[in-house]
Design a protein around this motif. Structure first.
Motif, PDB file in Angstrom:
ATOM      1  N   TRP A 259     117.521  81.138   8.687  1.00 16.71           N
ATOM      2  CA  TRP A 259     118.137  80.284   9.511  1.00 16.71           C
ATOM      3  C   TRP A 259     119.468  80.709   9.795  1.00 16.71           C
ATOM      4  CZ3 TRP A 259     114.852  77.097  12.267  1.00 16.71           C
ATOM      5  CH2 TRP A 259     115.596  76.359  13.131  1.00 16.71           C
ATOM      6  N   PRO A 260     120.032  81.003  10.904  1.00 13.11           N
ATOM      7  CA  PRO A 260     121.368  81.264  11.152  1.00 13.11           C
ATOM      8  C   PRO A 260     122.320  80.188  10.959  1.00 13.11           C
ATOM      9  CG  PRO A 260     120.470  80.793  13.269  1.00 13.11           C
ATOM     10  CD  PRO A 260     119.167  80.821  12.408  1.00 13.11           C
ATOM     11  N   SER A 261     123.557  80.467  10.567  1.00 15.30           N
ATOM     12  CA  SER A 261     124.436  79.511  10.042  1.00 15.30           C
ATOM     13  C   SER A 261     125.407  79.093  11.323  1.00 15.30           C
ATOM     14  CB  SER A 261     125.351  79.833   8.682  1.00 15.30           C
ATOM     15  OG  SER A 261     126.042  81.142   9.265  1.00 15.30           O
ATOM     16  N   GLU A 262     125.707  79.822  12.320  1.00 14.15           N
ATOM     17  CA  GLU A 262     126.588  79.900  13.489  1.00 14.15           C
ATOM     18  C   GLU A 262     125.667  80.538  14.658  1.00 14.15           C
ATOM     19  OE1 GLU A 262     129.234  78.602  13.225  1.00 14.15           O
ATOM     20  OE2 GLU A 262     129.961  78.860  11.125  1.00 14.15           O
ATOM     21  N   GLY A 263     126.241  80.040  15.814  1.00 13.19           N
ATOM     22  CA  GLY A 263     125.670  80.506  17.028  1.00 13.19           C
ATOM     23  C   GLY A 263     124.939  79.526  17.747  1.00 13.19           C
ATOM     24  N   ARG A 264     124.704  79.820  19.269  1.00 14.64           N
ATOM     25  CA  ARG A 264     124.355  78.858  20.243  1.00 14.64           C
ATOM     26  C   ARG A 264     122.952  78.392  19.818  1.00 14.64           C
ATOM     27  NH1 ARG A 264     121.046  79.019  24.200  1.00 14.64           N
ATOM     28  NH2 ARG A 264     122.395  79.872  25.912  1.00 14.64           N
ATOM     29  N   GLN A 265     122.701  77.036  20.365  1.00 12.01           N
ATOM     30  CA  GLN A 265     121.574  76.423  20.168  1.00 12.01           C
ATOM     31  C   GLN A 265     120.383  76.859  21.020  1.00 12.01           C
ATOM     32  OE1 GLN A 265     121.607  72.308  20.143  1.00 12.01           O
ATOM     33  NE2 GLN A 265     119.697  71.754  19.722  1.00 12.01           N
ATOM     34  N   ARG A 266     119.130  77.058  20.577  1.00  9.69           N
ATOM     35  CA  ARG A 266     118.095  77.578  21.554  1.00  9.69           C
ATOM     36  C   ARG A 266     117.184  76.244  21.346  1.00  9.69           C
ATOM     37  NH1 ARG A 266     114.675  81.654  20.242  1.00  9.69           N
ATOM     38  NH2 ARG A 266     114.693  82.054  22.467  1.00  9.69           N
ATOM     39  N   GLN A 267     116.987  75.617  22.460  1.00 15.33           N
ATOM     40  CA  GLN A 267     116.328  74.353  22.620  1.00 15.33           C
ATOM     41  C   GLN A 267     116.482  73.449  21.486  1.00 15.33           C
ATOM     42  OE1 GLN A 267     112.120  75.289  23.462  1.00 15.33           O
ATOM     43  NE2 GLN A 267     112.576  76.871  24.922  1.00 15.33           N
ATOM     44  N   THR A 268     115.464  73.135  20.421  1.00 15.39           N
ATOM     45  CA  THR A 268     115.952  72.329  19.394  1.00 15.39           C
ATOM     46  C   THR A 268     116.189  73.038  18.081  1.00 15.39           C
ATOM     47  OG1 THR A 268     113.733  72.305  18.654  1.00 15.39           O
ATOM     48  CG2 THR A 268     114.292  70.341  20.241  1.00 15.39           C
ATOM     49  N   ALA A 269     116.504  74.368  18.243  1.00 18.62           N
ATOM     50  CA  ALA A 269     116.733  75.125  17.024  1.00 18.62           C
ATOM     51  C   ALA A 269     118.428  75.204  17.017  1.00 18.62           C
ATOM     52  CB  ALA A 269     116.228  76.590  17.048  1.00 18.62           C
ATOM     53  N   LEU A 270     119.001  74.585  16.018  1.00 14.34           N
ATOM     54  CA  LEU A 270     120.478  74.573  16.039  1.00 14.34           C
ATOM     55  C   LEU A 270     121.069  75.211  15.137  1.00 14.34           C
ATOM     56  CD1 LEU A 270     123.252  73.443  17.124  1.00 14.34           C
ATOM     57  CD2 LEU A 270     123.000  71.363  15.308  1.00 14.34           C
ATOM     58  N   PRO A 271     121.741  76.393  15.031  1.00 12.29           N
ATOM     59  CA  PRO A 271     122.162  77.069  13.957  1.00 12.29           C
ATOM     60  C   PRO A 271     123.428  76.113  13.365  1.00 12.29           C
ATOM     61  CG  PRO A 271     122.286  78.542  15.856  1.00 12.29           C
ATOM     62  CD  PRO A 271     121.953  77.175  16.295  1.00 12.29           C
ATOM     63  N   SER A 272     123.441  76.225  11.879  1.00 16.40           N
ATOM     64  CA  SER A 272     124.535  75.469  11.002  1.00 16.40           C
ATOM     65  C   SER A 272     124.329  75.804   9.732  1.00 16.40           C
ATOM     66  CB  SER A 272     124.764  73.976  11.484  1.00 16.40           C
ATOM     67  OG  SER A 272     123.586  73.307  10.823  1.00 16.40           O
ATOM     68  N   ARG A 273     125.460  75.597   9.018  1.00 14.94           N
ATOM     69  CA  ARG A 273     125.281  75.957   7.541  1.00 14.94           C
ATOM     70  C   ARG A 273     124.342  75.068   6.977  1.00 14.94           C
ATOM     71  NH1 ARG A 273     130.378  78.413   4.521  1.00 14.94           N
ATOM     72  NH2 ARG A 273     131.096  80.158   6.003  1.00 14.94           N
ATOM     73  N   VAL A 274     124.562  73.590   7.276  1.00 17.74           N
ATOM     74  CA  VAL A 274     123.879  72.740   6.635  1.00 17.74           C
ATOM     75  C   VAL A 274     122.220  73.008   6.956  1.00 17.74           C
ATOM     76  CG1 VAL A 274     122.946  70.201   6.658  1.00 17.74           C
ATOM     77  CG2 VAL A 274     125.494  70.932   6.630  1.00 17.74           C
ATOM     78  N   ASN A 275     122.032  73.320   8.348  1.00 14.56           N
ATOM     79  CA  ASN A 275     120.373  73.598   8.636  1.00 14.56           C
ATOM     80  C   ASN A 275     120.135  75.027   7.930  1.00 14.56           C
ATOM     81  OD1 ASN A 275     120.136  71.592  10.214  1.00 14.56           O
ATOM     82  ND2 ASN A 275     120.450  72.491  12.105  1.00 14.56           N
ATOM     83  N   GLU A 276     120.916  75.743   7.717  1.00 10.46           N
ATOM     84  CA  GLU A 276     120.444  77.306   6.902  1.00 10.46           C
ATOM     85  C   GLU A 276     120.119  76.626   5.423  1.00 10.46           C
ATOM     86  OE1 GLU A 276     121.933  81.622   5.839  1.00 10.46           O
ATOM     87  OE2 GLU A 276     123.471  80.269   6.474  1.00 10.46           O
ATOM     88  N   ALA A 277     121.018  75.920   5.028  1.00 12.61           N
ATOM     89  CA  ALA A 277     120.704  75.557   3.595  1.00 12.61           C
ATOM     90  C   ALA A 277     119.453  74.735   3.560  1.00 12.61           C
ATOM     91  CB  ALA A 277     121.966  74.743   2.843  1.00 12.61           C
ATOM     92  N   ARG A 278     119.141  73.917   4.616  1.00  9.09           N
ATOM     93  CA  ARG A 278     117.934  73.114   4.527  1.00  9.09           C
ATOM     94  C   ARG A 278     116.797  73.766   4.618  1.00  9.09           C
ATOM     95  NH1 ARG A 278     117.962  68.567   9.227  1.00  9.09           N
ATOM     96  NH2 ARG A 278     115.956  68.445   8.139  1.00  9.09           N
ATOM     97  N   PHE A 279     116.887  74.621   5.394  1.00  8.34           N
ATOM     98  CA  PHE A 279     115.697  75.386   5.656  1.00  8.34           C
ATOM     99  C   PHE A 279     115.348  76.443   4.474  1.00  8.34           C
ATOM    100  CE2 PHE A 279     113.737  79.644   6.822  1.00  8.34           C
ATOM    101  CZ  PHE A 279     112.511  79.183   7.393  1.00  8.34           C
ATOM    102  N   ILE A 280     116.439  77.190   4.025  1.00  5.61           N
ATOM    103  CA  ILE A 280     116.314  78.145   2.616  1.00  5.61           C
ATOM    104  C   ILE A 280     115.614  77.314   1.450  1.00  5.61           C
ATOM    105  CG2 ILE A 280     117.427  79.551   1.239  1.00  5.61           C
ATOM    106  CD1 ILE A 280     116.792  81.067   3.800  1.00  5.61           C
ATOM    107  N   ARG A 281     116.494  76.118   1.059  1.00  5.29           N
ATOM    108  CA  ARG A 281     116.209  75.438   0.078  1.00  5.29           C
ATOM    109  C   ARG A 281     114.704  74.884   0.120  1.00  5.29           C
ATOM    110  NH1 ARG A 281     121.505  72.799  -2.148  1.00  5.29           N
ATOM    111  NH2 ARG A 281     123.214  74.308  -1.223  1.00  5.29           N
ATOM    112  N   SER A 282     114.266  74.496   1.386  1.00  5.12           N
ATOM    113  CA  SER A 282     113.004  73.736   1.612  1.00  5.12           C
ATOM    114  C   SER A 282     111.962  74.950   1.578  1.00  5.12           C
ATOM    115  CB  SER A 282     112.791  72.934   2.539  1.00  5.12           C
ATOM    116  OG  SER A 282     113.808  71.713   2.825  1.00  5.12           O
ATOM    117  N   PHE A 283     112.202  76.137   2.082  1.00  5.21           N
ATOM    118  CA  PHE A 283     111.183  76.953   2.332  1.00  5.21           C
ATOM    119  C   PHE A 283     110.954  77.605   0.830  1.00  5.21           C
ATOM    120  CE2 PHE A 283     110.701  81.723   1.853  1.00  5.21           C
ATOM    121  CZ  PHE A 283     109.438  82.023   2.645  1.00  5.21           C
TER     122      PHE A 283
END
Length: 523
Positions: free
Chosen positions: A241-265
């Protein structure tokens, strides 16, 4: 101090305190640390991570390619503290990888780069075969090509021939790596490999999955492939998951979201016994040239090899928020000093609110400039983009000072400065309109790899909406129409579930309305 002046001082000071508190709350809300369950530690190493050896000032397109051995050695030493193996994509310049991996106790999924040039491809294939045979203790599998079908650089038949060539000469399992849909489009490739290496990147899907749905999407695709291609193994060759960049529909890049995805995956994959590789070890700024800002920020560590907090510990979306707060506070103080304290108004209505409005206007202005500065920090790639960023900062500061002086109704030297700015206000307004029109056109016709430039238009939109100025009517009307006409198509392209698109649409609408008011007063 007269009683009238004292009566204006209290609301002014109170508004300054409120504006500063709001500025602190704004930046802290963006950067506050979030605690999640750890994914990796020195005692719990993850399976594999994609590795490319480039420093932040390098690119694979640099010719001649000069990979730095000391960098690779340090990188693998760092990765060995959290991973069991690395995945590579090319043989060129990476000849030392097996020896370095052995030194640091890592295994390698070794890849050859396949492209439309058969000569270059054969050089990669032969180097892959030689290295795999020379390092059977380190090279656990070989990957013949990465997303070559996606890029349409080879046919399915050509790829199958390459896979068979490698399988005939190495003992390791042989695979090919591509986005999961292409395995369905080229079934002959699936039959040729020993196991399937599929890429699952929910952010880049044609219908992007938001962070809350991303894991379910990954699990559904993996389980479907595992059933259809059994008994061959399915390896998730890229996910992240990207930590920076533009949002695509509901997909929002952020460091927290990257960590959430990686750790949960990782938790899901290890619980289910999946084989996986995370993309990628380090941020790769060079990818921004072809994929926009988001392309450069998939790393588990940043381009300086600093921990982004993706794998373990608290994680912050904006680690630099104290610096931006400090810059904003100092800049806001400077603008307030330039404007001076508003004079008390004898009449009621909006004029009586001027002592309170000035600090609030300045607070919004410096917050917008900070957001724009952070956006440029992660997105600007070359001198032209930095120049554009500087031009927008300058324009915003001019408009902010103009607006602040207009609120303060100053005397003396400040009054002369206000008169100078007011005489040229039409040029500032048209410049803002031109910038808004350019930004709207790019977001309508070429938006995929562009971040939303909303913050750069906030202050011109608010100041000229409140205080319209005389402009050149025909030119400004054209700019107004371009901005207004693009709002609906921009939203339609982005999808109605994209908050960043809505924010850009709202600020664009305010800017269009402010320019329309300027046109009306210019008759």
């Amino acid at each position: 101090m007269s009683p009238t002046a004292r009566s204006a001082l209290l609301p002014y000071l109170l508004a300054c305190l409120i504006a500063f508190a709001a500025l602190c709350a704004f930046w802290y809300s963006l950067g506050k640390p979030v605690t999640l369950a750890d994914a990796a530690s020195p005692n719990h190493k993850l399976q594999c991570a994609s590795y490319t050896p480039f420093d932040k000032d390098q690119s694979p397109f640099d010719q001649p390619l000069k990979v730095r051995p000391a960098r690779m050695d340090a990188d693998l030493a760092l990765l060995a503290t959290r991973f069991q193996c690395i995945r590579t994509y090319s043989m060129t310049g990476l000849e030392a990888i097996p020896d370095l991996a052995r030194k640091h106790g890592l295994k390698v999924m070794m890849g050859a780069w396949v492209n439309r040039n058969p000569v270059d491809t054969q050089l990669e294939i032969k180097a892959l075969i030689a290295s795999a045979n020379a390092n059977p203790d380190v090279v656990t599998s070989v990957i013949v090509g990465n997303e070559a079908l996606l890029r349409k650089e080879v046919t399915g038949a050509q790829l199958v021939a390459l896979i068979r060539q490698v399988k005939a000469e190495v003992k390791q399992p042989v695979t090919y790596a591509d986005v999961w849909e292409f395995w369905d489009q080229y079934p002959e490739v699936g039959k040729a490999v020993d196991f399937l290496t599929i890429h699952l990147l929910p952010y880049w899907e044609d219908k992007p999955s938001g962070i809350d749905d991303a894991l379910a999407h990954v699990a559904n695709v993996h389980d479907d492939f595992a059933k259809r291609f059994a008994p061959r193994d399915i390896v998730i060759g890229e996910t992240g998951w990207p930590s920076e960049g533009r949002q695509r529909q509901t997909a929002l890049p952020s460091r927290v979201n990257e960590a959430r995805f990686i750790r949960s995956f990782v938790a899901m994959a290890e619980q289910r016994g999946w084989h996986y590789n995370l993309i990628e070890a380090f941020d790769q700024p060079w990818k921004r040239a072809s994929e926009g800002a988001v392309g450069g920020y998939w790393g588990l560590f940043d381009a300086d090899r600093q921990n982004k907090g993706v794998l373990e510990g608290p994680v912050s979306n904006l680690p630099f928020w104290p610096q931006w707060l400090g810059v904003g506070a100092l800049l806001g103080l400077l603008v307030l000093v330039i404007a001076g304290r508003p004079q008390a108004a004898s009449q009621g209505g909006l004029s009586g609110l001027k002592p309170a409005l000035l600090p609030l206007l300045v607070g919004v202005g410096v917050a917008s400039l900070g957001v724009w500065g952070e956006l440029m920090r992660v997105t600007a790639r070359f001198a032209g983009e930095w120049a554009w960023a500087a031009v927008m900062v300058t324009l915003n500061l001019i408009v902010l000072v103009h607006g602040a002086l207009a609120v303060a109704c100053p005397t003396g030297a400040r009054a002369r400065l206000l008169a100078w700015l007011q005489a040229r206000a039409g040029a500032w307004a048209m410049a803002a309109g031109f910038a808004g029109a350019v930004m709207m056109l790019t977001m309508v016709f070429e938006p995929r790899y562009r971040s939303f430039p909303t913050a750069a238009l906030v202050i011109p939109a608010l100041v000229y909406l409140w205080r319209p100025v005389r402009v050149r009517r025909n030119e400004t009307l054209l700019l107004t129409l371009i901005i207004a006409a693009g709002i609906i198509p921009q939203l339609a392209r982005e999808g109605l579930q994209n908050p960043q698109a809505w924010a850009f649409a709202l600020v664009s609408a305010l800017l269009a309305l402010s320019l329309w008011r300027c046109v009306k007063v210019s008759r």
